[in-house]
Design a protein around this motif. Structure first.
Motif, short mmCIF file in Angstrom:
data_model
loop_
_atom_site.label_atom_id
_atom_site.label_comp_id
_atom_site.label_asym_id
_atom_site.label_seq_id
_atom_site.Cartn_x
_atom_site.Cartn_y
_atom_site.Cartn_z
N GLU A 88 45.25 40.07 54.27
CA GLU A 88 43.84 39.02 54.11
C GLU A 88 43.17 38.62 55.67
N GLN A 89 42.25 38.96 55.59
CA GLN A 89 41.74 38.84 56.70
C GLN A 89 40.26 38.39 57.12
N PRO A 90 40.26 37.01 57.54
CA PRO A 90 38.65 36.22 58.04
C PRO A 90 38.67 37.36 58.39
N LEU A 91 36.24 38.23 58.48
CA LEU A 91 35.99 39.18 58.98
C LEU A 91 34.49 38.51 58.20
N MET A 92 33.02 38.99 58.82
CA MET A 92 31.59 38.69 58.61
C MET A 92 31.60 39.82 58.00
N GLY A 93 30.42 39.62 57.08
CA GLY A 93 30.16 40.02 55.64
C GLY A 93 28.64 39.79 55.67
N SER A 94 28.17 41.17 55.73
CA SER A 94 26.58 41.52 56.11
C SER A 94 25.46 41.50 55.02
N TYR A 95 24.78 41.55 54.88
CA TYR A 95 23.69 41.63 53.30
C TYR A 95 21.97 41.48 53.41
N GLU A 96 21.32 42.85 54.00
CA GLU A 96 19.80 42.88 54.27
C GLU A 96 19.54 41.51 55.48
N GLY A 97 20.60 42.00 56.51
CA GLY A 97 20.32 40.65 57.41
C GLY A 97 21.13 39.56 57.60
N ARG A 98 21.57 39.13 56.73
CA ARG A 98 22.47 37.84 56.04
C ARG A 98 23.50 38.24 56.80
N VAL A 99 24.10 37.37 57.26
CA VAL A 99 24.69 37.22 58.12
C VAL A 99 25.88 35.86 57.34
N GLU A 100 27.52 35.88 56.49
CA GLU A 100 28.78 35.43 56.72
C GLU A 100 30.24 35.77 57.13
N ALA A 101 30.78 34.35 56.68
CA ALA A 101 32.03 34.35 56.75
C ALA A 101 32.42 34.27 56.00
N VAL A 102 33.81 35.95 55.73
CA VAL A 102 34.24 36.19 54.53
C VAL A 102 35.01 36.36 54.43
N LEU A 103 36.46 36.40 54.36
CA LEU A 103 38.14 36.56 53.37
C LEU A 103 38.61 37.84 53.01
#
Length: 416
Positions: free
Chosen positions: A100-115
């Motif tokens: 398990e690692q907290p990362l950043m997720g990006s989809y078509e220019g949108r960015v959210e914190a993910v796990l």
């Protein structure tokens, strides 16, 4: 309490309003309604609180286990030996490796914190919380080396992601250059979208095969933790104690109570407080029964005196008024149980209707953790509520019943 035929007849007459006794009937009606609302409120609130705890516990434990063996620095190099040792520990039913690692997720220019959560493919498909909650796509496509991942429904909404789209995961653990560390960005295909019902998980989780997670995070043949399931969640500390001593130099062992202590302690305190506060409704209703019976005794003093001169005993008079008070309490309790169970059956519809009328979001998943209002009725708690209501009604009926039983017919009929 067995009543004779004449005692039942008189008790039945006293339960129905007579001429000029409308105010007594109104007070008795309020008493019955108060008991009904108090019992219904207790049944509804305690069932919802139990359901909230049970639902939260089931989903947290299904995803995080009864305990985890967390490697220092998020790395567990000798994880295979620890896994074998864990599975051989008495009381342990299952142990699986995780990353398990907290990362950043990006989809078509949108960015959210993910796990990002790396799991063995068999564990992904076999997890009932994830496997039974897929709302789009298929977990069968999430295979090692396929470049496919599964994401939570709330995360998909935030990013605008759909099955078949490309989500990029950004890891700070990248290549080192003369200008510093360059973040590592890897794109994956969204193969499935799931909704487990816990907002924090649906908002953050990106599930991928273990080997893909190790490649993304440049971990080699290393995992971050081992998740443990035991025979009895309440005895997890007892089961894990010998294991904690063996792996103490490599990892720390935490059980579900330590990981979620603040949530479950808050729920326990709230349950007690809500039970006490809502019990006051029944207490107030019992006071109304007391006042209505006192009024009834005063209105029926002459009738009581005549009955006594005709041979009615003090015990018989006492039973008559106890029957009146307890009947009001029993009818209110029964009506409250029916109302409570009906409200629980249609609880989500009621919440949705109130939200529609008021225009307010009464059940925000980001605050409540769960996406729907849960419920779990404990039969023992329902019995306790019924017993409490009837005991209070009996205690508050006792004084006016004793007052009626001690009526002196000579004093009452002296001037008749």
């Amino acid at each position: 309490m067995i009543l004779s035929r004449y005692e039942r007849m008189i008790a039945r007459r006293y339960l129905l309003p007579g001429k000029g006794e409308g105010i007594i009937a109104v007070v008795a009606g309020f008493s019955l309604g108060g008991v009904m609302l108090g019992v219904a409120a207790l049944v509804i609130v305690m069932s919802v609180m139990n359901g909230f705890r049970a639902e939260l516990f089931d989903k947290i434990v299904s995803l995080n286990g009864h305990a985890v063996i967390q490697g220092y620095g998020g790395r567990l190099p000798d994880w295979r030996a620890i896994l074998r040792e864990t599975r051989a520990t008495p009381g342990v039913t299952e142990a699986i490796p995780l990353i398990e690692q907290p990362l950043m997720g990006s989809y078509e220019g949108r960015v959210e914190a993910v796990l990002a959560r790396g799991m063995e493919v068999a564990d992904i498909v076999g997890n009932p919380v994830i496997g039974n909650k897929v709302i789009a796509g298929s977990l069968a496509a999430v295979r090692s080396g396929s470049g496919n991942v599964a994401i939570g429904a709330r995360l998909a909404e935030s990013l605008g992601a759909q099955v078949g789209g490309q989500i990029s995961l950004i890891s700070p653990q990248g290549q080192t250059t003369p200008f510093g560390t360059v973040p590592r960005i890897v794109s994956y295909t969204v193969a499935a979208i799931f909704e487990v019902g816990v907002y924090d998980y649906d908002k953050a989780f990106v599930i991928m095969p273990m080997q893909d997670a190790q490649t993304l995070l440049l971990m080699g043949d290393v995992v971050g933790m081992v998740e443990v399931q035991t025979q009895d969640a309440d005895r997890v500390g007892e089961y894990m104690a010998p294991l904690a001593a063996k792996v103490g130099s490599q990892a720390v062992v935490q059980d579900w109570r330590q990981m979620n202590a603040s949530i479950f302690e808050a729920l326990a305190v709230e349950r007690v407080v809500m039970f006490v506060v809502l019990s006051i409704i029944i207490l107030v209703a019992a006071f109304n029964i007391l006042s209505s019976l006192i009024m009834l005794v005063r209105a029926k003093t002459r009738d009581i005196a005549i009955l006594r001169t005709m041979g009615a005993s003090r015990r018989g008079t006492l039973k008559i008024f106890l029957t009146v008070g307890l009947t009001i309490g029993a009818l209110g309790t029964a009506a409250g149980l029916v109302l409570g169970f009906v409200a629980l059956q249609f609880r989500q519809g009621v919440v949705n209707a109130v939200q529609f009328v008021s225009g307010q979001n009464l059940w925000d998943p980001s605050i409540r953790f769960l996406t729907e209002l849960p419920s779990k009725t404990d039969p023992f708690e329902v019995i306790a509520i019924v017993v409490m209501a009837m005991v209070l009604c009996f205690l508050f009926t006792l004084y006016p019943a004793l007052k009626a039983a001690n009526t002196d017919p000579v004093q009452v009929l002296r001037y008749e």
